[in-house]
Design an enzyme around this catalytic site. Structure first.
Site, PDB file in Angstrom:
ATOM      1  N   HIS A 118     -13.567  50.263  13.358  1.00 23.04           N
ATOM      2  CA  HIS A 118     -12.492  49.704  12.536  1.00 23.04           C
ATOM      3  C   HIS A 118     -12.273  48.223  12.824  1.00 23.04           C
ATOM      4  O   HIS A 118     -11.735  47.504  11.982  1.00 23.04           O
ATOM      5  CB  HIS A 118     -11.196  50.504  12.715  1.00 23.04           C
TER       6      HIS A 118
ATOM      7  N   VAL B 197     -13.779  44.902   9.571  1.00 20.38           N
ATOM      8  CA  VAL B 197     -12.747  43.994   9.050  1.00 20.38           C
ATOM      9  C   VAL B 197     -12.913  42.629   9.726  1.00 20.38           C
ATOM     10  O   VAL B 197     -12.635  42.482  10.912  1.00 20.38           O
ATOM     11  CB  VAL B 197     -11.337  44.566   9.297  1.00 20.38           C
TER      12      VAL B 197
ATOM     13  N   GLU C  99      -3.441  44.349  11.380  1.00 18.63           N
ATOM     14  CA  GLU C  99      -4.281  45.411  10.822  1.00 18.63           C
ATOM     15  C   GLU C  99      -3.835  46.793  11.307  1.00 18.63           C
ATOM     16  O   GLU C  99      -4.219  47.809  10.738  1.00 18.63           O
ATOM     17  CB  GLU C  99      -5.748  45.175  11.206  1.00 18.63           C
TER      18      GLU C  99
ATOM     19  N   ASN D 210      -5.459  52.705   9.540  1.00 10.26           N
ATOM     20  CA  ASN D 210      -5.195  52.549  10.971  1.00 10.26           C
ATOM     21  C   ASN D 210      -3.832  53.071  11.424  1.00 10.26           C
ATOM     22  O   ASN D 210      -3.676  53.514  12.570  1.00 10.26           O
ATOM     23  CB  ASN D 210      -5.270  51.056  11.361  1.00 10.26           C
TER      24      ASN D 210
ATOM     25  N   HIS E   4     -18.596  61.868  14.187  1.00  9.10           N
ATOM     26  CA  HIS E   4     -17.641  62.947  13.936  1.00  9.10           C
ATOM     27  C   HIS E   4     -18.046  64.246  14.625  1.00  9.10           C
ATOM     28  O   HIS E   4     -17.451  65.287  14.386  1.00  9.10           O
ATOM     29  CB  HIS E   4     -17.451  63.163  12.425  1.00  9.10           C
TER      30      HIS E   4
END
Length: 263
Positions: A11, A15, A33, A39, A138
């Site tokens: 993350h 960005v 952010e 987030n 994941h």
């Protein structure tokens, strides 16, 4: 914290590049952010980075960036839970800006289609194979009920037994933040069961199951389900590529003394 530390790096890098912009708190001049949709009340691990930073500052003040610490923490988290390790390139500097708007547009969403995921990663210089390998993180971690409710109650490409198990902790209304493991088999160890689950229609998020749903990435999922070593090495390569997205180097940016604030 392994899953959260890997996700923090992801993350951050998606960005403005891997620049620790995700760590900056809100001020009159900075739109944090941390409160962006993907987030807010979801990303965690900030205090792990802060603790590492304060230890490093004692020994080596003003030299090691927060961005580098996030990158190293992600690698160490993977290795700690039995995943691959890799050589982390160092020398990133920390941003003097953040962008809540870019966090809201550039981070993938759990509702994304396969085409949206592929193009979103391509914009960051990552291939479809990189995207599938990175999704394999994941194999760790958990998701909140609101992110998979639609899938377990209304998707057709879902194993019925799996859906009914998940409904127990994720009612149609309420229980928004109730957690379920992204990998139902081995939620705390890094392995290729995530891909085996997808082949049985047991992906928790819509954005997981689209990787194996008659589309262009089915063959990659199948390959990783059969060859854990290939998944492991592709994951490490993709993490290195992700860690190289638009770093600030030379005299750009700064080395923050406190990761949540500008010097």
């Amino acid at each position: 914290m392994a899953a959260s530390l890997i996700r923090l790096h992801f993350h951050d890098c998606f960005v403005q590049g891997c620049d620790a912009s995700i760590l900056l708190d809100e001020t009159s001049s900075i739109q944090s952010e941390k409160t962006a949709g993907p987030n807010n009340n979801s990303v965690r691990g900030y205090e792990v980075i802060d603790k590492a930073k304060s230890e490093v500052e004692k020994i080596c003040p003003g030299i090691v960036s927060c961005a580098d610490i996030i990158a190293v923490a992600a690698r160490d988290a993977s290795a700690y839970v039995g995943g691959p390790s890799w050589a982390v390139k160092l020398g990133r500097r920390d941003s003097t800006t953040a962008s809540r708007d870019l966090a809201n547009t550039d981070l993938p969403a759990f509702t994304d289609s396969l085409d949206t995921l592929i193009s979103g990663f391509q914009k960051k210089g990552l291939t479809a194979r990189d995207m599938v390998a990175l999704s394999g993180s994941h194999t760790l971690g958990q998701a909140q009920c609101f992110t998979f409710r639609d899938r377990i109650y209304s998707a057709s490409n879902i194993d019925a037994g799996f859906a009914s198990t998940r409904k127990r902790r994720c009612p149609l209304t309420g229980g928004q933040a109730n957690l379920a493991p992204l990998d139902l088999v081995t939620p705390n160890s890094f392995d290729n069961n995530y891909f085996k689950n997808l082949m049985r229609n047991k992906g928790l998020l819509h954005s997981d199951q689209v990787l194996f749903n008659g589309g262009s990435t089915d063959s990659i999922v199948t390959e990783y389900s059969r060859n854990p070593a290939k998944f492991s090495s592709d994951f490490a390569s993709a993490m290195i590529k992700m860690g190289n997205i638009h770093p600030l180097t030379g005299s750009a940016g700064q080395i923050r003394r406190i990761c949540s604030a500008l010097n």
